[in-house]
Design an enzyme around this catalytic site. Structure first.
Site, mmCIF file in Angstrom:
data_model
loop_
_atom_site.group_PDB
_atom_site.id
_atom_site.type_symbol
_atom_site.label_atom_id
_atom_site.label_comp_id
_atom_site.label_asym_id
_atom_site.label_seq_id
_atom_site.Cartn_x
_atom_site.Cartn_y
_atom_site.Cartn_z
ATOM 1 N N HIS A 60 33.434 31.544 -104.905
ATOM 2 C CA HIS A 60 33.681 31.496 -106.351
ATOM 3 C C HIS A 60 33.066 30.250 -106.989
ATOM 4 O O HIS A 60 33.713 29.214 -107.126
ATOM 5 C CB HIS A 60 35.193 31.507 -106.596
ATOM 6 N N HIS A 62 30.468 28.728 -110.226
ATOM 7 C CA HIS A 62 29.731 28.919 -111.476
ATOM 8 C C HIS A 62 28.545 27.965 -111.483
ATOM 9 O O HIS A 62 28.716 26.759 -111.619
ATOM 10 C CB HIS A 62 30.657 28.651 -112.672
ATOM 11 N N LEU A 63 27.348 28.534 -111.320
ATOM 12 C CA LEU A 63 26.135 27.709 -111.286
ATOM 13 C C LEU A 63 25.654 27.367 -112.688
ATOM 14 O O LEU A 63 24.815 26.498 -112.856
ATOM 15 C CB LEU A 63 25.011 28.443 -110.550
ATOM 16 N N ASN A 94 29.034 35.393 -114.971
ATOM 17 C CA ASN A 94 29.373 35.143 -116.382
ATOM 18 C C ASN A 94 28.553 33.966 -116.923
ATOM 19 O O ASN A 94 29.087 32.957 -117.353
ATOM 20 C CB ASN A 94 30.875 34.960 -116.606
ATOM 21 N N ASP A 152 34.030 38.481 -113.512
ATOM 22 C CA ASP A 152 34.795 37.218 -113.521
ATOM 23 C C ASP A 152 34.716 36.476 -114.860
ATOM 24 O O ASP A 152 33.676 36.410 -115.498
ATOM 25 C CB ASP A 152 34.340 36.256 -112.422
ATOM 26 N N HIS A 179 39.059 39.244 -111.341
ATOM 27 C CA HIS A 179 39.754 38.180 -112.087
ATOM 28 C C HIS A 179 40.916 38.865 -112.802
ATOM 29 O O HIS A 179 40.714 39.543 -113.808
ATOM 30 C CB HIS A 179 38.775 37.545 -113.073
ATOM 31 N N HIS A 232 41.268 33.757 -107.325
ATOM 32 C CA HIS A 232 42.122 32.640 -107.771
ATOM 33 C C HIS A 232 43.563 33.028 -108.100
ATOM 34 O O HIS A 232 44.014 32.913 -109.236
ATOM 35 C CB HIS A 232 41.508 31.907 -108.967
ATOM 36 N N ASP A 305 36.386 28.104 -107.408
ATOM 37 C CA ASP A 305 36.229 28.373 -108.840
ATOM 38 C C ASP A 305 35.598 27.158 -109.517
ATOM 39 O O ASP A 305 36.018 26.723 -110.600
ATOM 40 C CB ASP A 305 37.556 28.764 -109.498
ATOM 41 N N HIS A 309 31.982 21.669 -116.783
ATOM 42 C CA HIS A 309 31.892 21.586 -118.246
ATOM 43 C C HIS A 309 31.476 20.169 -118.624
ATOM 44 O O HIS A 309 31.848 19.211 -117.937
ATOM 45 C CB HIS A 309 33.235 21.905 -118.905
HETATM 46 ZN ZN LIG Z 1 37.914 33.823 -112.897
#
Ligand SMILES: [Zn+2]
Length: 422
Positions: A60, A62-63, A94, A152, A179, A232, A305, A309
């Site tokens: 899980h 996020h690139l 996403n 997700d 998710h 998650h 996850d 940010h």
């Molecule tokens: Zn998620």
């Protein structure tokens, strides 16, 4: 020509073969080989006191590429992953725009060579634009080489759409990664609905927002036979539903993040938006049930996850700031410190939750230390004591509450396809 290595005197832990012994591991041409196969040119690394394990996989991540590279990109995320002990990551779709077609999948994969330092598997959306309205062309995605589907960030809210997606995924033998969030119950909540949210006067998300979708999708799994993996998990009720479903023999698995294992909603008071995530941190009873389920194998994978940010985004108010924290470079030290050294889980079992467990979710061949296997390895120093320093992280973003945590256990680095990334 690859460099040859002899990893000497290490504790070799291979959960798949129930192997846990001191020995040497030889690497040649990107593979694990018998010690006799090494030439005189092999580099000998003294790994006494260190642990060598099959390469870890994070289900899980996020690139943030394409579209949000001010937060993270393929280069920084995969360097962070390697430093955190991972040789494979599953990237979420996403992005901006969402990866929801064979073309977008191919375009993403074309970005990897020369930039990703480890293996990146890209999952693709279940519905177009992740809007939950129209199922993607799952047959064409399968033909393009896609191995995993997920919306997700959310999940189709309409049960009819989810059922259709699961029927198609089943016919293509693809797992659906889920998710679990019922938006009609979670919006506009920014944290767990409980005493702390009341005290702070912030809108809360009840456990039911997660549990209703967990319950719905286990029901759909039973009907369609589609493999599902619950992302998650945050609530004790979800854990009970997963345990029941697995007892029933349904093809359902689950993951837990380090923040849900080690924090509760009280962290919001101390860390503010660096403790704002989806699903939210819940209460001590939930946390204990997640730990119990992880240790007894009901939950087969720890996943981060990892959600980078930028500072100005997280500097907004609790109502405005985006959900999520980073985790790639903190998760293994935290788990060694707070699970293994606390006596809650054995080292081989913990390693299984990072290697064989997540690999089984994706139906990948098991990672092992046996000669002939690809030399994807994670090297740990289980007794290294230090304070976690996020300033040393490779990630482009530093949003997390882990700065200065006393740790016992560190990642020394990884071997990826026989290449040393120490
Ligand atoms: Zn998620």
């Amino acid at each position: 020509m690859h460099q040859e290595y002899c990893l000497a005197g290490a504790r070799l832990v291979d959960p798949l073969l129930s192997r846990d012994e001191i020995g040497d591991l030889a690497i040649r041409d990107g593979k694990i080989v018998a010690a006799e196969a090494l030439s005189d040119a092999a580099i000998r690394l003294d790994l006494r006191g260190k642990v060598v394990a099959p390469g870890f996989l994070d289900l899980h991540v996020h690139l943030r590429e394409p579209g949000q590279t001010h937060k993270e990109d393929i280069v920084t995320a995969t360097r962070a992953a390697a430093a955190g002990g991972f040789t494979t990551v599953l990237a979420m779709p996403n992005t901006a725009p969402a990866i929801d077609s064979p073309e977008a999948f191919r375009e993403f994969n074309s970005r990897l060579p020369g930039r990703a330092v480890i293996e990146v598997l890209q999952s693709v959306a279940l519905t177009l634009g992740r809007k939950g309205e129209q199922v993607t062309d799952i047959k064409a995605l399968k033909a393009a080489g896609v191995t995993t589907l997920t919306d997700d960030g959310s999940t189709p809210q309409d049960e009819k759409i989810m059922r259709k997606a699961m029927l198609l995924a089943k016919s293509c033998n693809l797992p659906v990664i889920d998710h679990c969030e019922d938006l009609s119950l979670s919006k506009p909540g920014v944290m767990h609905a409980g005493k702390i949210s009341q005290k702070l006067g912030l809108p809360g998300q009840p456990r039911l927002a997660e549990e209703r979708i967990v319950e719905r999708d286990i029901r759909l799994c039973r009907e369609t036979g589609c493999r599902i993996h619950l992302q998650h998990l945050s609530s004790g009720g979800s854990v009970q539903l997963l345990r029941q479903a697995r007892k029933e023999g349904l093809p359902v698995s689950g993951e837990v993040t380090p923040h849900h294992l080690f924090l509760t909603d009280q962290a919001i008071e101390k860390f503010g938006t660096n403790a704002k995530m989806a699903p939210p941190l819940r209460e001590e009873t939930d946390r204990q049930m997640l730990i119990e389920a992880l240790c007894d194998g009901t939950i087969c994978a720890i996943a981060t996850d990892h959600a980078p940010h930028a500072p100005d985004e997280k500097a907004q108010s609790m109502l405005q700031a985006p959900f999520g924290i980073i985790g790639l470079e903190a998760v293994v030290p935290l788990c060694l410190t707070l699970l293994y050294h606390q006596g809650l889980i054995s080292l081989p079992e913990l390693i299984a939750r990072f290697s064989s467990g997540p690999r089984a979710v994706l139906g990948l061949p098991p990672a092992t230390l046996t000669p002939g296997a690809t030399a994807n390895l994670t090297i740990l120093d289980p007794d290294h004591e230090y304070l976690l320093d996020t300033a040393k992280f490779h990630s482009k973003s530093l949003n997390c509450p882990w700065q200065g945590i006393p740790c016992k256990g560190s990642v020394q680095g990884v071997f990826y396809q026989g290449q040393c990334l120490l």
